[in-house]
Scaffold this motif. Structure first.
Motif, short mmCIF file in Angstrom:
data_model
loop_
_atom_site.label_atom_id
_atom_site.label_comp_id
_atom_site.label_asym_id
_atom_site.label_seq_id
_atom_site.Cartn_x
_atom_site.Cartn_y
_atom_site.Cartn_z
N ALA A 204 -13.92 -20.09 41.30
CA ALA A 204 -13.81 -18.67 40.94
C ALA A 204 -14.73 -17.78 41.75
CB ALA A 204 -14.11 -18.51 39.44
N GLN A 211 -10.09 -20.10 47.96
CA GLN A 211 -9.77 -20.84 46.74
C GLN A 211 -8.60 -21.79 46.98
OE1 GLN A 211 -9.01 -18.14 43.52
NE2 GLN A 211 -11.14 -17.46 43.37
N GLU A 224 -14.63 -29.10 38.75
CA GLU A 224 -14.14 -28.01 37.90
C GLU A 224 -13.84 -28.50 36.49
OE1 GLU A 224 -13.20 -24.49 38.81
OE2 GLU A 224 -14.76 -24.96 40.28
N ALA A 228 -15.85 -27.35 33.27
CA ALA A 228 -15.09 -26.70 32.20
C ALA A 228 -15.49 -27.26 30.85
CB ALA A 228 -13.60 -26.88 32.43
N ASP A 233 -15.52 -21.54 27.87
CA ASP A 233 -14.93 -20.26 28.24
C ASP A 233 -15.91 -19.29 28.88
OD1 ASP A 233 -12.53 -21.15 27.19
OD2 ASP A 233 -12.94 -20.33 25.18
N LEU A 235 -17.01 -19.40 31.76
CA LEU A 235 -16.65 -19.20 33.16
C LEU A 235 -15.21 -19.63 33.37
CD1 LEU A 235 -18.18 -21.97 35.48
CD2 LEU A 235 -17.66 -22.27 33.08
N LYS A 236 -14.62 -19.13 34.44
CA LYS A 236 -13.23 -19.46 34.76
C LYS A 236 -13.21 -20.67 35.67
CE LYS A 236 -8.90 -17.34 36.26
NZ LYS A 236 -8.25 -16.10 36.76
N THR A 237 -12.37 -21.64 35.33
CA THR A 237 -12.28 -22.86 36.13
C THR A 237 -10.85 -23.05 36.63
OG1 THR A 237 -11.97 -24.13 34.09
CG2 THR A 237 -14.19 -24.05 35.02
N TYR A 238 -10.73 -23.73 37.76
CA TYR A 238 -9.44 -24.02 38.36
C TYR A 238 -9.32 -25.53 38.58
CZ TYR A 238 -9.24 -19.03 39.56
OH TYR A 238 -9.21 -17.65 39.52
#
Length: 269
Positions: A204, A211, A224, A228, A233, A235-238
Motif C-alpha cells: 500500500a 504495486q 502481506e 494482515a 484493519d 492498514l491496507k494489505t494486498y
C-alpha cells in the motif's frame, strides 16, 4: 469381490505408511539436531535462541533509529518482517549440500532423498516457529506491541512462507549437486531478494505501477498475509492466496523434479 474389504485394506495400508513416514522423519530430524548442535551446551535450543537474539536486536535498532513505519508500531513491524525473513533464509540456505550429506542413508529402503530435505526443513521451521512464539509473548507481556488481530491470517502467511522456502530450497539443493558454484550463489540471491521481498515495505505504500510489479513476487504475498493478521484493519494489505498457492505448487513440482534428476550427479563429501 468385497469392495468394502478392499477399501478398508487400502486405508489400513495408507495409515501404516504414514506411521512409517513419521518415524523416518522423526529419526532424520534427531540425526540433524545431533549432527549440528551435539549434546552439550544449549544444543537444539540454539536453533530457537539465535533467531530470538537477532530479532530482538533488529527491533531494538529500528526503535532507536526511529525507523519509518507509516504510523505502525515499530516493534511489531520489525517482528512481522524479520521473523518470516529468518524462516525464508534458514530453510533455503540449509538445503544446500543436504543431498550429498544424507546420501549414505539411501541404503535404507524406507528413506528417500526428499525425506532428508523435508526433515531438515521441518527442523528449521519448528525452531523458528518456537522463536516467533516466545519472542511475541515476551514483547507482548512487556507492552511493546498490541494483540494480534487474526491468527488465521498469521498462520496462512507463516505456512506459505515455509512452503515457498522449502520449494526454493529443493531447487537450491539440486543445483548445488549439479553445479559447483551454485552453493556460493545462495547468499547473494537472498540479499538481492531483500529489497523486493516485502520485509521493509507494505504494498500500500508503493505507487500503483510498483504495486503491480511487487505482487509478482510470492514473498510479498507471504509478508502481506502475515502482517494482515498482526495489524488487522489498521492498514491496507494486498495478497492473493490463489496466486501464492499456484506459485508454491509449481515451484515444489519443479524442485522435486530437479532433485530426482540430481541424484545421478551427487558426490560424497
Amino acid at each position: 469381490m468385497n469392495t468394502n474389504y478392499g477399501a478398508a485394506r487400502s486405508s489400513t495400508q495408507f495409515i501404516v505408511g504414514l506411521k512409517i513416514q513419521a518415524r523416518v522423519l522423526g529419526a532424520l530430524i534427531m540425526r540433524e539436531v545431533l549432527a549440528r548442535y551435539g549434546r552439550e551446551n544449549l544444543g537444539f535450543l540454539w536453533l530457537i535462541v539465535e533467531p530470538m537474539i537477532l530479532t530482538c536486536g533488529v527491533m531494538a535498532m529500528w526503535s532507536l533509529l526511529k525507523h519509518e513505519s507509516h504510523g505502525l508500531v515499530i516493534v511489531a513491524f520489525a517482528l512481522s518482517g524479520y521473523m518470516p525473513l529468518t524462516l525464508w533464509r534458514h530453510v533455503t540456505s540449509h538445503s544446500v549440500s543436504c543431498l550429498r550429506q544424507n546420501l549414505p542413508l539411501m541404503y535404507y529402503r524406507q528413506i528417500r532423498l526428499h525425506d532428508a530435505l523435508i526433515a531438515r526443513a521441518l527442523m528449521e521451521i519448528g525452531g523458528i516457529t518456537a522463536a516467533l512464539i516466545i519472542t511475541y509473548v515476551i514483547v507482548r507481556l512487556l507492552g511493546f506491541i498490541e494483540p494480534y488481530r487474526d491468527l488465521g491470517l498469521i498462520l496462512a502467511g507463516w505456512m506459505f512462507m515455509a512452503w515457498f522456502a522449502f520449494a526454493v530450497g529443493l531447487i537450491f539443493a539440486a543445483a548445488s549437486e549439479r553445479f559447483e558454484f551454485a552453493d556460493k550463489l545462495v547468499q547473494p540471491f537472498q540479499y538481492l531478494m531483500l529489497p523486493i521481498s516485502g520485509m521493509f515495505f507494505m504494498v500500500a505504500w508503493l505507487p500503483a505501477d510498483a504495486q503491480k510489479l511487487a505482487l509478482y513476487v510470492p514473498l510479498v504475498h507471504c509478508f502481506e498475509l502475515f502482517r494482515a493478521g498482526i495489524f488487522g484493519d489498521t492498514l491496507k494489505t494486498y495478497y492473493d492466496i490463489g496466486y501464492l498457492f499456484k506459485a508454491c505448487l509449481f515451484t515444489t513440482a519443479a524442485g522435486l523434479y530437479f532433485v530426482k534428476e540430481a541424484r545421478h550427479h551427487i558426490k560424497f563429501e
